[in-house]
Scaffold this motif. Structure first.
Motif, PDB file in Angstrom:
ATOM      1  N   LEU A 210      -9.388 -14.143 -40.201  1.00  0.00           N
ATOM      2  CA  LEU A 210      -9.221 -13.271 -41.369  1.00  0.00           C
ATOM      3  C   LEU A 210      -7.819 -13.382 -41.947  1.00  0.00           C
ATOM      4  O   LEU A 210      -7.624 -13.292 -43.167  1.00  0.00           O
ATOM      5  N   PRO A 217      -8.570  -9.354 -46.494  1.00  0.00           N
ATOM      6  CA  PRO A 217      -9.724  -9.603 -45.621  1.00  0.00           C
ATOM      7  C   PRO A 217      -9.491  -9.168 -44.176  1.00  0.00           C
ATOM      8  O   PRO A 217     -10.441  -8.727 -43.507  1.00  0.00           O
ATOM      9  N   GLY A 221     -12.131  -6.597 -42.831  1.00  0.00           N
ATOM     10  CA  GLY A 221     -13.021  -6.998 -41.748  1.00  0.00           C
ATOM     11  C   GLY A 221     -12.874  -6.121 -40.521  1.00  0.00           C
ATOM     12  O   GLY A 221     -13.865  -5.756 -39.876  1.00  0.00           O
ATOM     13  N   GLY A 257     -18.489  -7.287 -39.331  1.00  0.00           N
ATOM     14  CA  GLY A 257     -17.504  -6.896 -40.334  1.00  0.00           C
ATOM     15  C   GLY A 257     -16.674  -8.076 -40.815  1.00  0.00           C
ATOM     16  O   GLY A 257     -16.351  -8.170 -42.010  1.00  0.00           O
ATOM     17  N   SER A 258     -16.344  -8.973 -39.909  1.00  0.00           N
ATOM     18  CA  SER A 258     -15.560 -10.157 -40.304  1.00  0.00           C
ATOM     19  C   SER A 258     -16.351 -11.075 -41.212  1.00  0.00           C
ATOM     20  O   SER A 258     -15.811 -11.635 -42.186  1.00  0.00           O
ATOM     21  N   ALA A 261     -16.318  -9.601 -44.657  1.00  0.00           N
ATOM     22  CA  ALA A 261     -15.003  -9.739 -45.285  1.00  0.00           C
ATOM     23  C   ALA A 261     -14.739 -11.171 -45.716  1.00  0.00           C
ATOM     24  O   ALA A 261     -14.155 -11.411 -46.777  1.00  0.00           O
TER      25      ALA A 261
END
Length: 266
Positions: A210, A217, A221, A257-258, A261
């Motif tokens: 990220l 990001p 994330g 979540g990553s 993002a």
């Protein structure tokens, strides 16, 4: 008919329309959102490349998703071998990993196109799909998947740095890795085992991925991962499925979540 036209923002449109030397046909192209032409009357090379790629992406995304599907199929067997207790329904593993890798590859193709970053992030998504499934089933992130994913992603990212010569992105990625590693290590020490060693290692790897894209990001994330994990915890508590021995597969939510993002351009 006017409602069917895609117009640009007002200020940008006014600046281009009233620019000196702009011909009537060029004004019409600007209003329609078409690529601008240079002085010779031809479309600028950069605009032609962007217009050509916007047509190719609809073909490239399904093709790269098929590559992800095949990679996921190859990951099924090693994933089943790493499960300490075979699942009651191994069919869930056999279809979930290929489906996840195909979806992740499609999103990454839409995000990066044919840029050098596509391959390293696809490698990370492949390992992340297997790790996420194992974490959901057995609440652990095996080192045998985590280490090859980290080595492969880092090596390819360094190669991407040599191609793009974006040293600032590399330094930011290293800073992101150090930040999340220290953060998760502190949380693991404070919670006395609430976070496992796999979560700490995964956090550092996601910080690297990220951070390469930017601080936004990285923050997005991380927050999305923790927010989805919190929502899952509250949902289990509300439905009465939470017990004292229950654990949240935090690694799965951090990976989810990553991915969100990374897929959102900033």
């Amino acid at each position: 008919m006017c409602n069917a036209l895609t117009l640009k923002s007002g200020s940008e449109l006014r600046d281009k329309v009233h620019s000196p030397g702009l011909k009537l046909q060029d004004v019409r192209r600007v209003q329609l959102g078409l690529p601008e032409r240079n002085r010779s009357g031809r479309t600028a090379p950069k605009a032609r490349t962007q217009a050509r790629w916007s047509k190719m992406i609809h073909v490239f995304m399904p093709l790269w998703a098929c590559v992800g599907l095949m990679v996921g199929l190859l990951l099924v067997a090693p994933t089943l071998r790493l499960l300490t207790t075979p699942p009651a329904r191994s069919s869930s593993v056999r279809w979930s990993i290929p489906a996840l890798t195909a979806l992740a590859f499609a999103l990454l193709a839409w995000r990066f196109g044919a840029s050098p970053e596509l391959v390293p992030y696809s490698v990370l998504a492949s390992g992340g799909a297997a790790l996420g499934v194992i974490d959901v089933m057995q609440r652990r992130l095996p080192h045998r998947f985590l280490l090859p994913s980290a080595i492969g992603f880092t090596s390819l990212l360094l190669g991407s740095t040599l191609i793009s010569t974006e040293m600032s992105s590399l330094f930011r990625a290293l800073a992101g890795m150090a930040t999340l590693s220290l953060l998760y290590l502190g949380l693991a020490l404070l919670t006395s085992g609430g976070l496992g060693a796999g979560d700490v290692k995964l956090g550092g790897l996601l910080g690297l991925a990220l951070g390469w894209l930017g601080w936004t990001p990285l923050i997005m994330g991380t927050l999305l991962g923790w927010l989805t994990a919190t929502f899952a915890f509250l949902l289990l508590r509300t439905t009465g499925r939470w017990t004292c021995d229950s654990d949240i597969p935090l690694g799965t939510f951090l990976l989810l979540g990553s991915l969100v993002a990374v897929s959102v351009p900033t």
